[in-house]
Design a protein around this motif. Structure first.
Motif, PDB file in Angstrom:
ATOM      1  N   GLN A 189      -8.161  -3.585  -8.973  1.00 18.80           N
ATOM      2  CA  GLN A 189      -7.659  -2.209  -8.874  1.00 18.80           C
ATOM      3  C   GLN A 189      -6.148  -2.217  -8.766  1.00 18.80           C
ATOM      4  O   GLN A 189      -5.558  -3.233  -8.416  1.00 18.80           O
ATOM      5  CB  GLN A 189      -8.237  -1.527  -7.623  1.00 18.80           C
ATOM      6  N   LEU A 190      -5.563  -1.058  -9.008  1.00 13.93           N
ATOM      7  CA  LEU A 190      -4.125  -0.954  -8.807  1.00 13.93           C
ATOM      8  C   LEU A 190      -3.725   0.380  -8.208  1.00 13.93           C
ATOM      9  O   LEU A 190      -4.452   1.380  -8.282  1.00 13.93           O
ATOM     10  CB  LEU A 190      -3.359  -1.239 -10.100  1.00 13.93           C
ATOM     11  N   GLN A 191      -2.564   0.342  -7.610  1.00 16.43           N
ATOM     12  CA  GLN A 191      -2.009   1.495  -6.918  1.00 16.43           C
ATOM     13  C   GLN A 191      -0.508   1.405  -7.154  1.00 16.43           C
ATOM     14  O   GLN A 191       0.085   0.345  -6.994  1.00 16.43           O
ATOM     15  CB  GLN A 191      -2.335   1.342  -5.427  1.00 16.43           C
ATOM     16  N   GLY A 192       0.113   2.498  -7.565  1.00 16.58           N
ATOM     17  CA  GLY A 192       1.559   2.432  -7.785  1.00 16.58           C
ATOM     18  C   GLY A 192       2.087   3.688  -8.436  1.00 16.58           C
ATOM     19  O   GLY A 192       1.315   4.519  -8.926  1.00 16.58           O
ATOM     20  N   PHE A 193       3.403   3.803  -8.424  1.00 14.91           N
ATOM     21  CA  PHE A 193       4.047   5.009  -8.936  1.00 14.91           C
ATOM     22  C   PHE A 193       3.704   5.254 -10.404  1.00 14.91           C
ATOM     23  O   PHE A 193       3.671   6.394 -10.851  1.00 14.91           O
ATOM     24  CB  PHE A 193       5.574   4.908  -8.772  1.00 14.91           C
ATOM     25  N   PHE A 252       3.412  16.663  11.329  1.00 23.08           N
ATOM     26  CA  PHE A 252       2.885  15.516  10.582  1.00 23.08           C
ATOM     27  C   PHE A 252       2.155  15.985   9.332  1.00 23.08           C
ATOM     28  O   PHE A 252       1.434  16.989   9.358  1.00 23.08           O
ATOM     29  CB  PHE A 252       1.911  14.708  11.446  1.00 23.08           C
ATOM     30  N   GLU A 253       2.335  15.243   8.249  1.00 19.35           N
ATOM     31  CA  GLU A 253       1.611  15.558   7.008  1.00 19.35           C
ATOM     32  C   GLU A 253       1.071  14.269   6.427  1.00 19.35           C
ATOM     33  O   GLU A 253       1.756  13.257   6.419  1.00 19.35           O
ATOM     34  CB  GLU A 253       2.561  16.192   5.980  1.00 19.35           C
ATOM     35  N   VAL A 254      -0.161  14.339   5.936  1.00 23.21           N
ATOM     36  CA  VAL A 254      -0.735  13.165   5.284  1.00 23.21           C
ATOM     37  C   VAL A 254      -0.614  13.331   3.771  1.00 23.21           C
ATOM     38  O   VAL A 254      -1.019  14.361   3.223  1.00 23.21           O
ATOM     39  CB  VAL A 254      -2.211  12.961   5.683  1.00 23.21           C
ATOM     40  N   TYR A 255      -0.042  12.340   3.113  1.00 19.85           N
ATOM     41  CA  TYR A 255      -0.007  12.282   1.654  1.00 19.85           C
ATOM     42  C   TYR A 255      -1.091  11.320   1.190  1.00 19.85           C
ATOM     43  O   TYR A 255      -1.534  10.458   1.951  1.00 19.85           O
ATOM     44  CB  TYR A 255       1.383  11.828   1.169  1.00 19.85           C
ATOM     45  N   TYR A 256      -1.508  11.487  -0.051  1.00 12.07           N
ATOM     46  CA  TYR A 256      -2.597  10.655  -0.577  1.00 12.07           C
ATOM     47  C   TYR A 256      -2.162  10.015  -1.882  1.00 12.07           C
ATOM     48  O   TYR A 256      -1.726  10.713  -2.799  1.00 12.07           O
ATOM     49  CB  TYR A 256      -3.846  11.521  -0.800  1.00 12.07           C
ATOM     50  N   ARG A 266       1.842   8.780  -7.606  1.00 11.12           N
ATOM     51  CA  ARG A 266       2.607   8.704  -6.362  1.00 11.12           C
ATOM     52  C   ARG A 266       1.780   9.275  -5.212  1.00 11.12           C
ATOM     53  O   ARG A 266       0.835  10.022  -5.452  1.00 11.12           O
ATOM     54  CB  ARG A 266       3.886   9.533  -6.499  1.00 11.12           C
ATOM     55  N   PRO A 267       2.179   8.968  -3.981  1.00  2.94           N
ATOM     56  CA  PRO A 267       1.554   9.659  -2.855  1.00  2.94           C
ATOM     57  C   PRO A 267       1.851  11.149  -2.979  1.00  2.94           C
ATOM     58  O   PRO A 267       2.983  11.516  -3.302  1.00  2.94           O
ATOM     59  CB  PRO A 267       2.276   9.070  -1.632  1.00  2.94           C
TER      60      PRO A 267
END
Ligand code: C2E
Ligand code: CA
Ligand code: CA
Ligand code: CA
Length: 278
Positions: A253-257, A39-43, A261-262
């Protein structure tokens, strides 16, 4: 050509059995991943509308020797079905808090981290105690933790979920509603819960520039959230014109490519010390 009906049947049946064997391969690989480290966590970074870093969303991946990096949309449903999800969720909590403590040890500024939890985790009576224990074990400030739930989670088992949420909110943990607008939650219920943030689903963001009714829905979500004292994050922002529009609509706020990216944990310190979008 006469045989095509028969061939088609064979084809479909192969498809089904290969999907089933892929599913059991993923299940077996998840079981092994607890000790072998699959397992790997991306942020993925979250920014204010003027480009300041506000936090990260932790997104789980599963690394497989031949299938490569498998996305959570493929393995989380399997994990929920075969009963592994709670164990995986616990692993994510430990891993993310361990990582946050490590960044702190390196002298990086504390930053908010959002975790996705399955309804099956949040419905358990020991969820809040487990999270609080982990917060103290890793000396993590509860206010730096945000837990993302979905509308379906809330509707599933409102009483138990509310109990867990209120218990964690009491120590300062924040809650956001993920994929907001795609589920069937009743606002009357959401209003009873300690929710600080709504995340506008990416399906709205994708059409926001082209479709006026989508725009009106988003505007309504923003007014509603702000009148209840909640913040709004737009998800899946991929284009500059979407940023412009969301900014003019007073999104928080925003989050997106487009802005990030993660990415693996080792890329995070550079983003944190920059503090503004690069
Ligand atoms: P989500 O919580 O809605 O996460 C956002 C998804 O959108 C992520 O997919 C992210 O990579 C993707 N995304 C972000 N920005 C953009 C963009 O600009 N364009 C597009 N097209 N996509 C974007 P990902 O990482 O594949 O995760 C899928 C889902 O898996 C998540 O959806 C979440 O529901 C679930 N998930 C992820 N990590 C965990 C976990 O640790 N536990 C549980 N229970 N579920 C998880
Ligand atoms: Ca999420
Ligand atoms: Ca989402
Ligand atoms: Ca989603």
């Amino acid at each position: 050509a006469k045989n095509s009906g028969g061939n088609q049947y064979v084809f479909v049946s192969n498809e089904i059995s290969s999907a089933a064997s892929e599913q059991s391969e993923i299940e077996a690989h998840m079981r092994a991943a607890f000790k072998d480290g699959g397992f790997e966590v991306y942020y993925q970074p979250q920014y204010s509308m003027n480009g300041y870093l506000c936090g990260f969303e932790a997104l789980l991946r599963l690394r497989h020797p031949s299938m490569g990096l498998i996305g959570p949309d493929r393995f989380i449903p399997i994990a929920e079905e075969c009963g592994l999800i709670v164990r995986i969720g616990n692993w994510v909590i430990e891993e993310v808090f361990r990582q946050a403590a490590e960044w702190k040890r390196q002298g990086l500024p504390a930053i908010r981290i959002a975790l996705n939890v399955s309804p099956l985790q949040l419905m358990r009576a020991d969820f809040s105690v487990r999270v609080r224990d982990a917060l103290s074990a890793y000396r993590m400030d509860p206010e730096m933790l945000e837990i993302e739930i979905t509308e379906t989670t809330v509707m599933h088992n409102l009483e138990e979920v509310a109990k867990q949420m209120l218990d964690l909110a009491a120590v300062g943990v924040r809650f956001s509603v993920d994929d907001f607008g795609t589920g069937y939650s009743s606002l009357r219920h959401l209003h009873q819960l300690p929710i600080t943030t709504l995340k506008i689903d990416q399906s709205f963001v994708q059409n926001i520039c082209e479709d006026s009714s989508t725009r009106e829905i988003v505007q309504a979500i923003l007014s509603l959230a702000h009148s209840l004292g909640m913040q709004v994050i737009a998800e899946g922002v991929e284009r500059e014109d979407q940023v412009e529009l969301l900014r003019s609509m007073n999104c928080d706020q925003l989050q997106g490519f487009l802005w990030g990216r993660p990415q693996p944990a080792d890329r995070v310190p550079a983003l944190m010390s920059a503090q503004v979008r690069k």
